[in-house]
Design a protein around this motif. Structure first.
Motif, mmCIF file in Angstrom:
data_model
loop_
_atom_site.group_PDB
_atom_site.id
_atom_site.type_symbol
_atom_site.label_atom_id
_atom_site.label_comp_id
_atom_site.label_asym_id
_atom_site.label_seq_id
_atom_site.Cartn_x
_atom_site.Cartn_y
_atom_site.Cartn_z
ATOM 1 N N LEU A 67 0.850 -1.186 0.000
ATOM 2 C CA LEU A 67 0.000 0.000 0.000
ATOM 3 C C LEU A 67 0.889 1.239 0.000
ATOM 4 C CD1 LEU A 67 -3.032 0.993 0.379
ATOM 5 C CD2 LEU A 67 -2.395 1.336 2.776
ATOM 6 N N ASP A 68 0.630 2.133 -0.936
ATOM 7 C CA ASP A 68 1.295 3.432 -0.972
ATOM 8 C C ASP A 68 0.243 4.512 -0.831
ATOM 9 O OD1 ASP A 68 4.358 3.335 -1.747
ATOM 10 O OD2 ASP A 68 3.375 1.701 -2.836
ATOM 11 N N ILE A 69 0.460 5.433 0.108
ATOM 12 C CA ILE A 69 -0.426 6.569 0.334
ATOM 13 C C ILE A 69 0.255 7.792 -0.256
ATOM 14 C CG2 ILE A 69 -1.586 7.964 2.082
ATOM 15 C CD1 ILE A 69 -1.255 5.410 3.939
ATOM 16 N N LEU A 70 -0.423 8.486 -1.174
ATOM 17 C CA LEU A 70 0.177 9.598 -1.916
ATOM 18 C C LEU A 70 -0.609 10.874 -1.643
ATOM 19 C CD1 LEU A 70 1.138 6.971 -3.411
ATOM 20 C CD2 LEU A 70 1.078 8.293 -5.524
ATOM 21 N N ASP A 71 0.065 11.874 -1.098
ATOM 22 C CA ASP A 71 -0.565 13.148 -0.756
ATOM 23 C C ASP A 71 0.103 14.247 -1.568
ATOM 24 O OD1 ASP A 71 -1.156 15.654 0.411
ATOM 25 O OD2 ASP A 71 -1.566 14.734 2.348
ATOM 26 N N LYS A 126 -4.451 28.815 -5.489
ATOM 27 C CA LYS A 126 -5.040 28.265 -6.720
ATOM 28 C C LYS A 126 -4.414 26.910 -6.998
ATOM 29 C CE LYS A 126 -5.548 32.949 -8.588
ATOM 30 N NZ LYS A 126 -6.942 33.053 -8.126
ATOM 31 N N GLY A 127 -5.136 26.060 -7.706
ATOM 32 C CA GLY A 127 -4.643 24.731 -8.023
ATOM 33 C C GLY A 127 -5.469 23.655 -7.328
ATOM 34 N N LYS A 128 -4.932 22.447 -7.309
ATOM 35 C CA LYS A 128 -5.682 21.311 -6.804
ATOM 36 C C LYS A 128 -4.839 20.447 -5.875
ATOM 37 C CE LYS A 128 -8.725 20.793 -10.871
ATOM 38 N NZ LYS A 128 -8.368 22.072 -11.506
ATOM 39 N N THR A 129 -5.528 19.669 -5.046
ATOM 40 C CA THR A 129 -4.887 18.589 -4.302
ATOM 41 C C THR A 129 -5.292 17.268 -4.935
ATOM 42 O OG1 THR A 129 -6.714 18.305 -2.725
ATOM 43 C CG2 THR A 129 -5.000 19.912 -2.153
ATOM 44 N N ASN A 130 -4.453 16.269 -4.765
ATOM 45 C CA ASN A 130 -4.764 14.914 -5.219
ATOM 46 C C ASN A 130 -4.218 13.965 -4.154
ATOM 47 O OD1 ASN A 130 -4.539 12.279 -6.386
ATOM 48 N ND2 ASN A 130 -4.648 13.151 -8.438
ATOM 49 N N ILE A 131 -5.100 13.304 -3.431
ATOM 50 C CA ILE A 131 -4.692 12.419 -2.334
ATOM 51 C C ILE A 131 -5.363 11.065 -2.527
ATOM 52 C CG2 ILE A 131 -4.412 12.181 0.154
ATOM 53 C CD1 ILE A 131 -5.207 15.137 0.418
#
Length: 402
Positions: free
Chosen positions: A165-169, A303-308
């Motif tokens: 499992l890899d958790i990517l923030d 401004k911009g986005k998060t991807n988790i």
């Protein structure tokens, strides 16, 4: 009728009470408290303007059990949502035990004088909460929180066994500052500068802070450098899902952030031990926090986005090895338009509201201290879709090659 006390008037607390007010059928009685009541009053004004709902405010020093318990009794709180500092987890848990209130937080306890955050301090409360017939839900943010729910949802619906499992923030937002943190600077820097640890083959593997770097292409953001770090959900996931052979946590940082942080470390500004300055003891990191931009002030310019998300590899329910990637993309400007806060606060505050909703409605229950992965993921995942954090899952061609 449930009465919810939210402690903490930062960005996460602001998002949580805004979202609770938007769901007044679940949360008919909300009180927001912190050490500085004027911050609570400002948030209450925003809640009223945006939703038409009136929430109560109060002052409390959550470092003190008696003061916190007195407030819980005064308002008759049935549930306490702790969105204050992790240092205060244990005092608030004690106050809940003394008053018969259920408890929820988003980050595990760590002592002020040591950058060491582990669950064992809070897990030690299990029998006391169980004997009192109370529930304590730990880590109902995004990471920890949603990342654990993502994992158990994949395990329930797609895997017979998860091996890695890899958790990517990834925070792809730009706030226009030379150096600023998107949540409490003191907690953020303590976390980033800690020794990196991941779980592999039944043991902890340690590496120097920020020494392992990989590049990953995040949908909605683009290619970003991410660094191997320790994060508390590794401890709880390896405990409650012991089949997983390797669990790693990755977080993205830009080159400018790394450069500033390196200089600050080199000159001693990230120290958490006190130094004497003009006859007074000060903690350098706490002084640094005072001069850095307030995270809650960054919403209007970010401004911009998060991807988790999480990437899991293992044996699928179809009997074949597979790799699935489950993630959420959140837009900073959309989060600000809805709640007046940027996406880092939003992605923590919304899961705090949902976790509280799970408890208030009795969808999740039990007596004792629990982590998110011990609960049925399905109702939580449904609420994520409905309340601003939609998720998607896709199959990757192969496991990560690093």
């Amino acid at each position: 009728m449930s009465k919810v006390l939210v402690i903490g008037a930062g960005g996460v607390g602001s998002v949580a009470v805004h979202k609770m007010a938007m769901n007044s059928d679940i949360f008919p009685d909300i009180t927001l408290a912190s050490r500085r009541k004027f911050k609570c009053d400002a948030i209450a004004g925003s809640v009223k303007a945006r939703t038409g709902v009136t929430i109560k405010t109060a002052e409390v020093d959550a470092d003190h059990i008696d003061a916190t318990a007195a407030l819980i009794r005064q308002i008759g709180a049935t549930h306490v949502v702790n969105l204050a500092l992790p240092y205060q987890d244990l005092t608030i848990m004690e106050a809940c035990l003394s008053t018969g209130a259920h408890y929820l937080d988003t980050a595990n306890y760590e002592p002020r004088d040591e950058a060491k955050f582990e669950y064992h301090w809070q897990w030690a409360y299990h029998d006391r909460f169980k004997d009192a017939g109370l529930m304590a839900l730990l880590g109902s943010g995004f990471d920890p929180g949603v990342t654990s729910v993502f994992t158990t949802w994949l395990r329930k619906h797609h895997f017979d066994r998860i091996d890695t499992l890899d958790i990517l923030d990834c925070n792809g937002g730009d706030h226009g500052q030379h150096f600023a943190t998107n949540f409490n600077p003191e907690i953020n820097i303590r976390e980033v500068t800690a020794v990196a640890r991941h779980w592999e083959n039944g043991d902890w593997v340690e590496t120097p802070p920020m020494s392992v770097k990989q590049q990953f292409h995040f949908e909605g953001v683009g290619p970003k450098n991410m660094y191997l770090m320790y994060h508390e959900e590794i401890e709880s996931l390896k405990t409650h899902l012991p089949e997983i052979k390797r669990i790693r946590f990755w977080m993205t940082f830009g080159d400018a952030y790394i450069q500033h942080l390196t200089v600050l470390q080199n000159v001693g500004m990230t120290r958490i031990d006190p130094v004497v300055y003009e006859g007074k003891e000060i903690v350098p990191l706490q002084f640094l926090k005072a001069v850095l931009p307030e995270p809650a002030s960054l919403g209007g310019t970010t401004k911009g986005k998060t991807n988790i998300g999480v990437i899991a590899t293992g044996l699928g329910k179809d009997g074949k090895e597979k790799t699935l990637y489950l993630y959420n993309i959140c837009d900073h400007e959309d989060a600000y338009a809805e709640t007046g806060n940027q996406a880092v606060s939003y992605t923590t505050g919304v899961p705090a509201m949902i976790g509280a909703a799970m408890m208030v409605t009795g969808t999740w229950g039990g007596a004792g201290v629990f982590n998110m992965e011990q609960m049925d993921p399905d109702p939580f995942m449904d609420m994520l879709m409905k309340h601003g954090l939609p998720w998607q899952v896709k199959e990757l061609d192969a496991p990560l090659d690093f």
